[in-house]
Design an enzyme around this catalytic site. Sequence first.
Site, PDB file in Angstrom:
ATOM      1  N   GLU A  41     -12.330   1.158  14.296  1.00 60.14           N
ATOM      2  CA  GLU A  41     -13.295   0.125  13.946  1.00 60.14           C
ATOM      3  C   GLU A  41     -12.786  -0.723  12.788  1.00 60.14           C
ATOM      4  OE1 GLU A  41     -15.046   3.229  16.326  1.00 60.14           O
ATOM      5  OE2 GLU A  41     -13.960   3.379  14.435  1.00 60.14           O
ATOM      6  N   HIS A  70     -11.037  -3.549  -6.359  1.00 61.34           N
ATOM      7  CA  HIS A  70      -9.702  -4.139  -6.285  1.00 61.34           C
ATOM      8  C   HIS A  70      -9.485  -4.998  -5.044  1.00 61.34           C
ATOM      9  CE1 HIS A  70      -7.693  -0.996  -9.137  1.00 61.34           C
ATOM     10  NE2 HIS A  70      -8.837  -1.450  -9.605  1.00 61.34           N
TER      11      HIS A  70
END
Length: 115
Positions: A41, A70
């Site tokens: 997925e 990040h």
Amino acid sequence: EDKGAFELNKEDDYPDFIKLVTESVKKDDFGIILGGSGQGEAICANRYNQARSAVYYGGPRKIIKLARQHNNANILSLGARFISKRKAKKITKLFLETPFSNKERHVRRIKKLWK
């Protein structure tokens, strides 16, 4: 907004549902996708421009924090075979509540993903 599948159909193909999620994820929106491991997925989601999917199927919560801080991940792909509903809910909450750091180096790196 739930994009399906709404019932079990062994003939379903997850890319059809993942596409619907990636189309609805905009600049400041999030998507949550589920699969057996979450890997396929996430691979599918990451093929779409501006989708940044992170996989979680157990392990340190820090993985999800870093994916948001990040990488500005905007889709969380959960491996349903490996985590409980309770854990999935906790990780989803963490994912949604963790802000992107917006540090220059992270912004710069993200911009390079679609060049």
